[in-house]
Design an enzyme around this catalytic site. Structure first.
Site, PDB file in Angstrom:
ATOM      1  N   ALA A   1       0.839  -1.194   0.000  1.00 33.55           N
ATOM      2  CA  ALA A   1       0.000   0.000   0.000  1.00 33.55           C
ATOM      3  C   ALA A   1       0.875   1.245   0.000  1.00 33.55           C
ATOM      4  O   ALA A   1       1.977   1.243   0.557  1.00 33.55           O
ATOM      5  CB  ALA A   1      -0.933   0.010   1.204  1.00 33.55           C
ATOM      6  N   ASP A   2       0.368   2.284  -0.636  1.00 33.15           N
ATOM      7  CA  ASP A   2       1.057   3.569  -0.608  1.00 33.15           C
ATOM      8  C   ASP A   2       0.019   4.679  -0.615  1.00 33.15           C
ATOM      9  O   ASP A   2      -0.888   4.680  -1.452  1.00 33.15           O
ATOM     10  CB  ASP A   2       1.994   3.729  -1.807  1.00 33.15           C
ATOM     11  CG  ASP A   2       2.878   4.956  -1.657  1.00 33.15           C
ATOM     12  OD1 ASP A   2       3.879   4.872  -0.922  1.00 33.15           O
ATOM     13  OD2 ASP A   2       2.554   6.002  -2.242  1.00 33.15           O
ATOM     14  N   THR A   3       0.157   5.620   0.303  1.00 29.50           N
ATOM     15  CA  THR A   3      -0.785   6.726   0.432  1.00 29.50           C
ATOM     16  C   THR A   3      -0.106   8.045   0.079  1.00 29.50           C
ATOM     17  O   THR A   3       0.995   8.321   0.568  1.00 29.50           O
ATOM     18  CB  THR A   3      -1.344   6.811   1.862  1.00 29.50           C
ATOM     19  OG1 THR A   3      -1.996   5.577   2.191  1.00 29.50           O
ATOM     20  CG2 THR A   3      -2.332   7.967   2.005  1.00 29.50           C
TER      21      THR A   3
ATOM     22  N   GLY B   1      -2.945   3.623  -3.042  1.00 33.93           N
ATOM     23  CA  GLY B   1      -2.828   2.496  -3.951  1.00 33.93           C
ATOM     24  C   GLY B   1      -2.639   1.231  -3.134  1.00 33.93           C
ATOM     25  O   GLY B   1      -1.949   1.244  -2.108  1.00 33.93           O
TER      26      GLY B   1
END
Length: 205
Positions: free
Chosen positions: A66-68, A103
């Site tokens: 995950a990437d924010t 994502g």
């Protein structure tokens, strides 16, 4: 077992609260956006790269990456480099509505970097190979206008320093967030409902 490719305590707490079993192995990748890359593409690419980086060492498990990122005026705001950078980000967000994009990527037990991993014939006969599944969630967040003193005092607490966009909606910054449109957990760092659906679809839970 699901492997979370992130050391984020917020993501871990969200998964625990949802009763999704997991273990942690943080990914170490370059998180710099590519030239001309859209914010959504950036978040999804980084999530995929994190998942694949860990999957190479855990090829028999499901890995969640995950990437924010925070986006305002098409500018991608990641984690601040220092206190000055955190203050700069907060001034950009002050009194405005911005996007938070996370994502997420689930890598199954058979795939790494677009190539089939080496498995036994018994494993091959028991399940199908899968491509990494990547998606993203977007939430609109409105922040009140902040004074210079509020920004200075908030940065001094240290809370902004490991947060995308230099604020934590679940922390002190909650007093400046009168409105969100979309998934709250996405702003914290992981769109739990979407992740749960992806994990179920992939057979991970």
């Amino acid at each position: 077992m699901i492997v979370l490719a992130s050391a984020s305590p917020r993501r871990q707490e969200l998964l625990r609260n949802a009763r999704i079993p997991f273990t942690v192995q943080a990914a170490d990748i370059n998180e710099t956006p590519l030239a001309g890359e859209s914010p959504r593409d950036c978040a999804e690419r980084l999530a995929r790269e994190k998942a694949l980086a860990v999957f190479r060492n855990r090829p028999r498990e499901y890995v969640l990456g995950a990437d924010t990122i925070v986006v305002v005026d098409d500018i991608i705001l990641g984690k601040p480099r220092d206190a000055e950078d955190a203050a700069r980000m907060l001034r950009l967000l002050s009194g405005r509505t911005h996007c938070v994009i996370t994502g997420v990527c689930v890598v199954g037990k058979k795939v790494a970097s677009g190539q089939w991993s080496v498995v036994s014939s018994a494993e091959d006969s028991s399940s199908e190979n899968r491509e990494p599944t990547t998606a993203s969630e977007t939430t609109l967040v409105t922040m009140c206008a902040l004074s210079d003193d509020e920004i200075r005092d908030y940065v001094a607490t240290g809370e902004p320093m490991d947060k995308a966009g230099a604020y934590a909606i679940q922390g002190m910054a909650s007093r400046w967030i009168p409105r969100i449109e979309g998934d709250y957990s996405n702003v914290v760092g992981l769109p739990v409902a979407r992740v749960y659906a992806m994990l179920r679809e992939e057979g991970a839970i």
